[in-house]
Design a protein around this motif. Structure first.
Motif, mmCIF file in Angstrom:
data_model
loop_
_atom_site.group_PDB
_atom_site.id
_atom_site.type_symbol
_atom_site.label_atom_id
_atom_site.label_comp_id
_atom_site.label_asym_id
_atom_site.label_seq_id
_atom_site.Cartn_x
_atom_site.Cartn_y
_atom_site.Cartn_z
ATOM 1 N N THR A 1 0.839 -1.198 0.000
ATOM 2 C CA THR A 1 0.000 0.000 0.000
ATOM 3 C C THR A 1 0.872 1.245 0.000
ATOM 4 N N VAL B 1 1.566 5.284 -2.492
ATOM 5 C CA VAL B 1 1.394 6.039 -3.730
ATOM 6 C C VAL B 1 2.523 5.632 -4.669
ATOM 7 N N GLN C 1 -2.613 6.092 -6.214
ATOM 8 C CA GLN C 1 -2.731 5.375 -4.946
ATOM 9 C C GLN C 1 -3.056 3.904 -5.178
ATOM 10 N N THR D 1 -3.994 0.621 -2.767
ATOM 11 C CA THR D 1 -4.316 0.162 -1.428
ATOM 12 C C THR D 1 -4.611 -1.326 -1.488
#
Length: 123
Positions: free
Chosen positions: A91, A93, A118, A120
């Motif tokens: 996780t 950027v 991003q 996740t």
């Protein structure tokens, strides 16, 4: 002027795969080495992988070797990062970057950066 735009980020489950793409605008894409980095909250930016201008040479961080693959299409001016077996610690950027060096594995060696996307990973 070089402009980079990442896409493909989102929310995935642990163990799944995800492909990020980076679109290059500007001149002479095939004269740039391209790299992928990531930055998690509270951590420094981390090198993930690099591909040479021709695509003939790649280099990966130990943390992602065997799970992540960088590829490029010089005709389409794109560079992809295929991520497999994703973990929650992936996780972050994710950024693509362009370098005028033959080999570049450090962030300071890159002159152009995208805005990031991003990723996740939920466990």
């Amino acid at each position: 002027q070089v402009h980079l735009v990442e896409s493909g980020g989102g929310l995935v489950q642990a163990g799944e795969s995800l492909r990020l793409s980076c679109a290059f605008s500007g001149h002479a894409f095939n004269s740039y080495a391209m790299g992928w980095f990531r930055q998690a909250p509270g951590k420094e930016r981390e090198f993930l992988g690099f591909i040479s201008w021709s695509g003939g040479s790649t280099n990966y961080a130990d943390s992602v070797k065997g799970r992540f693959t960088v590829s490029r299409d010089n005709a389409k001016k794109t560079v992809d990062l295929l991520m497999s077996s994703l973990k929650s610690e992936d996780t972050a950027v994710y950024y693509c970057a362009a370098s005028d060096r033959l080999v570049a594995t450090e962030s300071y060696e890159y002159q152009y950066w995208g805005q990031g996307t991003q990723v996740t990973v939920s466990s």
